[in-house]
Design a protein around this motif. Structure first.
Motif, short mmCIF file in Angstrom:
data_model
loop_
_atom_site.label_atom_id
_atom_site.label_comp_id
_atom_site.label_asym_id
_atom_site.label_seq_id
_atom_site.Cartn_x
_atom_site.Cartn_y
_atom_site.Cartn_z
N ALA A 145 24.14 -4.00 -23.90
CA ALA A 145 23.32 -4.73 -22.95
C ALA A 145 23.66 -4.34 -21.52
N GLU A 146 24.93 -4.23 -21.21
CA GLU A 146 25.32 -3.85 -19.86
C GLU A 146 24.76 -2.48 -19.47
N GLN A 147 24.76 -1.57 -20.43
CA GLN A 147 24.25 -0.23 -20.15
C GLN A 147 22.73 -0.22 -20.02
N GLU A 148 22.05 -0.90 -20.93
CA GLU A 148 20.59 -0.87 -20.91
C GLU A 148 20.00 -1.70 -19.77
N LEU A 149 20.71 -2.71 -19.32
CA LEU A 149 20.16 -3.59 -18.29
C LEU A 149 20.59 -3.21 -16.88
N ALA A 150 21.30 -2.12 -16.75
CA ALA A 150 21.71 -1.67 -15.41
C ALA A 150 20.47 -1.37 -14.58
N GLY A 151 20.37 -2.04 -13.44
CA GLY A 151 19.23 -1.84 -12.55
C GLY A 151 18.00 -2.64 -12.88
N TYR A 152 18.03 -3.41 -13.95
CA TYR A 152 16.87 -4.20 -14.35
C TYR A 152 16.76 -5.44 -13.48
N ASN A 153 15.54 -5.72 -13.00
CA ASN A 153 15.27 -6.91 -12.18
C ASN A 153 14.56 -7.94 -13.04
N ARG A 154 15.28 -8.98 -13.39
CA ARG A 154 14.73 -10.01 -14.29
C ARG A 154 13.58 -10.77 -13.66
N ASP A 155 13.44 -10.73 -12.34
CA ASP A 155 12.36 -11.46 -11.68
C ASP A 155 11.03 -10.73 -11.75
N GLU A 156 11.02 -9.47 -12.16
CA GLU A 156 9.80 -8.67 -12.11
C GLU A 156 9.21 -8.34 -13.48
N LYS A 166 22.56 -6.70 -55.38
CA LYS A 166 23.94 -7.03 -55.01
C LYS A 166 24.89 -5.86 -55.25
N LYS A 167 24.55 -5.03 -56.20
CA LYS A 167 25.39 -3.88 -56.53
C LYS A 167 25.21 -2.74 -55.54
N TYR A 168 23.99 -2.54 -55.06
CA TYR A 168 23.70 -1.34 -54.28
C TYR A 168 23.45 -1.57 -52.78
N VAL A 169 23.04 -2.77 -52.41
CA VAL A 169 22.71 -3.03 -51.01
C VAL A 169 23.94 -3.53 -50.27
N LYS A 170 24.34 -2.81 -49.25
CA LYS A 170 25.48 -3.19 -48.41
C LYS A 170 24.96 -3.58 -47.02
N PHE A 171 25.18 -4.81 -46.63
CA PHE A 171 24.72 -5.25 -45.32
C PHE A 171 25.66 -4.73 -44.24
N PRO A 172 25.11 -4.29 -43.12
CA PRO A 172 25.94 -3.75 -42.03
C PRO A 172 26.90 -4.79 -41.48
N ASP A 173 28.01 -4.32 -40.95
CA ASP A 173 29.01 -5.19 -40.32
C ASP A 173 28.60 -5.43 -38.88
N ILE A 174 27.93 -6.54 -38.65
CA ILE A 174 27.43 -6.85 -37.31
C ILE A 174 28.57 -7.08 -36.32
N ASP A 175 29.69 -7.60 -36.81
CA ASP A 175 30.82 -7.88 -35.92
C ASP A 175 31.40 -6.60 -35.32
N ALA A 176 31.11 -5.47 -35.93
CA ALA A 176 31.63 -4.20 -35.43
C ALA A 176 30.75 -3.60 -34.33
N VAL A 177 29.60 -4.22 -34.06
CA VAL A 177 28.67 -3.70 -33.05
C VAL A 177 28.92 -4.40 -31.73
N ASP A 178 29.12 -3.64 -30.68
CA ASP A 178 29.38 -4.20 -29.35
C ASP A 178 28.06 -4.35 -28.60
N TYR A 179 27.38 -5.46 -28.86
CA TYR A 179 26.08 -5.69 -28.23
C TYR A 179 26.22 -5.92 -26.73
N LYS A 180 27.32 -6.51 -26.30
CA LYS A 180 27.50 -6.75 -24.87
C LYS A 180 27.58 -5.44 -24.10
N ALA A 181 28.29 -4.47 -24.64
CA ALA A 181 28.39 -3.16 -23.98
C ALA A 181 27.03 -2.48 -23.93
#
Length: 323
Positions: free
Chosen positions: A91-102, A74-89
């Motif tokens: 995802a939009e970048q990584e999924l550009a051109g991806y075909n979910r049907d294939e 508890k003194k030394y381990v700091k959990f990352p601030d997940i709310d500060a990460v823009d997962y939607k952005a």
């Protein structure tokens, strides 16, 4: 069948039309801004662990630990601030051109699992001592870790809408588990179960990544709710596991990582011969995905490319992998 249809036939327990390979059946997202991404690319992760890139992958910097005694987490381990990460952005970048049907959309879920995270924070020796000598503090950390990973997974799932996520915890070495089965079940498994339950409750397929000889607990991967075991290495009785569990568990692996095919200087012929061996040995059971382990001095060929052996491997698999 295309790659996606072939994969889902296996998930439903049906016979696939062909043997596929890691990187061929799926679109792999790496989430470069995620706090756990340095384990792929190197650098300091959200927990303060510095990952050093080697020719065969990134490892925690030896001798440089965040934590020495688990009771002080508890003194030394700091959990990352997940709310500060823009997962939607991301995802939009990584999924550009991806075909979910294939292709099957794959994301790294909790790829640094409970035990692996302990090792990254405090080293193998201290992590193993902690599991045995101070399980109460390990349980306290496990609760906090699971809470963090569940929150992270939900944000990833919301943004990416993946078909498959990976839970990765390397609890084994080449000859067996790092800890007793009792320690695995009593101290590690409860938090693994919580994290995997959070993913399966969202109707996402979960695969369990564990290298080494872990056949003593492979059956538990099924009980945890996982559909795939990766990367199944040949020190395990892979055929026996295939026969025992049938279509309840897809085996992703089979590559002779301990022999010539696993060497950086493996020739194209050695790579192609290994593909044929894997298909002939494991493919006949219909619950198999080959995991080619191919490295150059630059890194993992399946991630960085720039390796002519990959094309030869794919050509060979397409030729011999029909069922």
């Amino acid at each position: 069948m295309n790659q996606r249809e072939n994969f889902y036939a296996m998930i439903r327990g049906e016979k696939p039309e062909f043997i596929t390979a890691t990187g061929m059946y799926n679109k792999m997202c790496l989430m470069p801004l995620d706090p756990e991404s340095p384990q792929f690319f190197g650098g300091t992760d959200g927990f303060g662990v510095n990952w050093v890139v080697t020719p065969t992958g990134a490892i925690p910097e030896p001798g440089k630990y965040v934590l020495e005694d688990i009771k002080d987490w508890k003194k030394y381990v700091k959990f990352p601030d997940i709310d500060a990460v823009d997962y939607k952005a991301m995802a939009e970048q990584e999924l550009a051109g991806y075909n979910r049907d294939e292709l099957v959309l794959t994301v790294p879920g909790a790829v640094v699992g409970f035990f692996t995270r302990l090792v990254a924070l405090m080293g193998f020796e201290n992590a193993l001592i902690s599991l045995v000598c101070d399980p109460e503090s390990c349980h306290e950390f496990g609760e906090a870790f699971a809470e963090f990973e569940i929150k992270r997974l939900n944000k990833i799932i919301d943004a990416y809408q993946p078909d498959l996520i990976w839970y990765g915890d390397d609890v084994a070495h080449a000859r067996g588990l790092f800890m007793s089965p009792e320690t695995y079940f009593n101290v590690i498994r409860p938090y693994t179960k919580k994290i995997i339950d959070a993913a399966t409750s969202r109707n996402v397929i979960v695969g369990y990544h564990c290298c080494g000889k872990c056949e003593d607990i492979v059956g538990d991967f099924i009980e945890l709710g996982c559909k795939i075991w990766s990367s199944a290495q040949i020190m395990n009785d892979i055929e026996g596991i295939q026969k025992k569990y049938g279509n309840r568990l897809i085996i992703e692996g089979g590559w002779d990582t301990m022999g010539r095919p696993g060497c950086i200087d493996a020739t194209e012929k050695e790579i192609c011969d290994e593909v044929v061996r894997c298909v002939n040995t494991y493919g006949k059971y219909g619950n198999f995905i080959i995991f080619p382990v191919m490295f150059t001095e630059k890194g993992n060929s399946l991630i960085i490319g720039d390796d002519p052996r990959v094309s030869a491997m794919i050509e060979t698999l397409n030729r011999v992998g029909k069922l």
